[in-house]
Design a protein around this motif. Structure first.
Motif, PDB file in Angstrom:
ATOM      1  N   HIS A  77       0.829  -1.204   0.000  1.00 37.60           N
ATOM      2  CA  HIS A  77       0.000   0.000   0.000  1.00 37.60           C
ATOM      3  C   HIS A  77       0.867   1.260   0.000  1.00 37.60           C
ATOM      4  CE1 HIS A  77      -3.317  -2.746   0.700  1.00 37.60           C
ATOM      5  NE2 HIS A  77      -4.137  -1.751   0.397  1.00 37.60           N
ATOM      6  N   HIS A 105      -7.796   5.365  -0.356  1.00 30.39           N
ATOM      7  CA  HIS A 105      -7.789   3.910  -0.519  1.00 30.39           C
ATOM      8  C   HIS A 105      -6.765   3.248   0.412  1.00 30.39           C
ATOM      9  CE1 HIS A 105     -10.348   4.441  -4.020  1.00 30.39           C
ATOM     10  NE2 HIS A 105      -9.478   5.302  -4.509  1.00 30.39           N
ATOM     11  N   GLY A 106      -6.230   4.021   1.355  1.00 31.94           N
ATOM     12  CA  GLY A 106      -5.306   3.447   2.326  1.00 31.94           C
ATOM     13  C   GLY A 106      -3.864   3.359   1.859  1.00 31.94           C
ATOM     14  N   TYR A 107      -3.496   4.099   0.826  1.00 36.49           N
ATOM     15  CA  TYR A 107      -2.124   4.070   0.316  1.00 36.49           C
ATOM     16  C   TYR A 107      -1.322   5.269   0.818  1.00 36.49           C
ATOM     17  CZ  TYR A 107      -3.040   0.338  -3.094  1.00 36.49           C
ATOM     18  OH  TYR A 107      -3.343  -0.853  -3.689  1.00 36.49           O
TER      19      TYR A 107
END
Length: 360
Positions: A77, A105-107
């Motif tokens: 990620h 998106h959690g990156y």
């Protein structure tokens, strides 16, 4: 104050054992596999079970290990961005939107700066991949031979930005630098300017500077104007803009319009013109490129080319995330740039006087 008695050891507080996945499973009355699924694959467990597992984990102070999760899934990620510099707000603006889009998106985004010459950037780009980047954003043409060779092999999704290059080896999300410069030239020519000069960055290793210089030369030549060779090459700083405008006034005193390939250079040219007693735009017109945030606050407000930095960052993130999520390859996208007309350009003085006389 605590005093230690000779021959005795200070009593150390007993550290509380950190809760693990087995503790959560025992307290929640589920299997270890169910705990793992509740954290990593929540769609595979019921909502009631998931809530019970998460509540138990919170009570016990347990948190899933992201590094271990990354190792298990082969997902970090992390995405990488290699850009020329963070000193330019225009690049920072693009990266902000790129980073914000991926963060949803959690990156996490790791940024590397490469300088403006793209012929030797492979090692920095490769370092991003070695650090776990699952996708990459680049800027401009891919000109480093080692990077070209690397990107020809299927590794991770990559896009490049700021230049629309339909024959590039990776998809581009950018605009036509040649056409953008020609639009500024067209505007100045329509105002009546015939004597031009340009302040540009080094064309070496920069497709953007080459395109803008080519557009300038081609336009001047095609219209039988003056100044095709009047190009001052400098670095990308305000001080270089001041030095460049002094060189133009000294070498090409007949110049009535100056095209600057960045707003930073135009900033320097404007401030130095004022210091020298040269009125802008009455004595000389100046246009920039980028539409930096400060451009409208200059005196006079700067006429410049607006660059779709935010859109490039957002689209790059959306396409790379789609590629990571479902394998959809990024595509080539040509965005629009446009001229922002403010108050740093007007008809040349002689022509303005003729127009006033005709009006009388």
């Amino acid at each position: 104050m605590v005093r230690l008695m000779p021959g005795k050891r200070a009593k150390q507080p007993k550290l509380k054992k950190k809760a693990g996945v087995f503790d959560v499973a025992r307290e929640a009355g589920v299997s270890v596999a169910t705990v793992s699924r509740a954290f990593n694959l929540p769609d595979l467990v019921s909502e009631d079970v998931r809530r019970r597992v998460l509540a138990t984990a919170q009570n016990l102070g347990y948190a899933a290990n992201p590094a271990a999760k990354a190792l298990r899934s082969r997902k970090t990620h992390i995405v990488g961005a290699a850009i020329p510099t963070l000193d330019y707000a225009i690049f920072a603006k693009m990266i902000n939107h790129f980073q914000d889009s991926f963060a949803q998106h959690g990156y996490m985004t790791i940024v590397a700066t490469t300088g403006f010459e793209h012929a030797n950037v492979f090692e920095k780009v490769k370092t991003l991949v070695d650090r776990g980047a699952e996708a990459l954003l680049l800027v401009g043409a891919i000109e480093d031979p080692a990077l070209v060779s690397y990107l020809k092999q299927p590794h991770i999704p990559v896009v490049t930005t700021y230049s629309y290059l339909p024959d590039e080896i990776v998809p581009c999300i950018g605009f036509d630098n040649y056409a953008a410069t020609q639009s500024a030239m067209e505007y100045l020519a329509d105002l009546g300017h015939r004597n031009f000069a340009m302040i540009a960055g080094s064309p070496r290793g920069s497709d953007r500077q080459r395109a803008r210089i080519a557009a300038y030369k081609d336009f001047v030549g095609s219209r039988n104007l003056h100044g095709a060779a009047n190009i001052i090459i400098r670095n990308f700083t305000i001080r270089d803009g001041t030095e460049a405008i002094r060189a133009i006034l000294d070498k090409y005193p007949e110049t009535t319009a100056v095209v600057c390939n960045t707003d930073v250079m135009a900033f320097g040219a404007l401030s130095e013109s004022r210091r020298l007693g040269i009125r802008v735009p009455q004595d000389i017109s100046i246009v920039g490129f980028d539409d930096a945030e400060y451009a409208a606050q200059l005196d006079p407000p700067l006429t410049t080319i607006a660059v779709p930095a935010e859109e490039m960052g957002r689209l790059a993130a959306e396409m790379l995330h789609s590629s990571l999520s479902n394998g959809e390859p990024p595509r080539f996208v040509r965005l629009d740039s446009h001229l922002i007309v403010r108050k740093s350009a007007c008809p040349p003085r002689a022509l303005k006087q003729l127009r006033l006389a005709a009006a009388v």
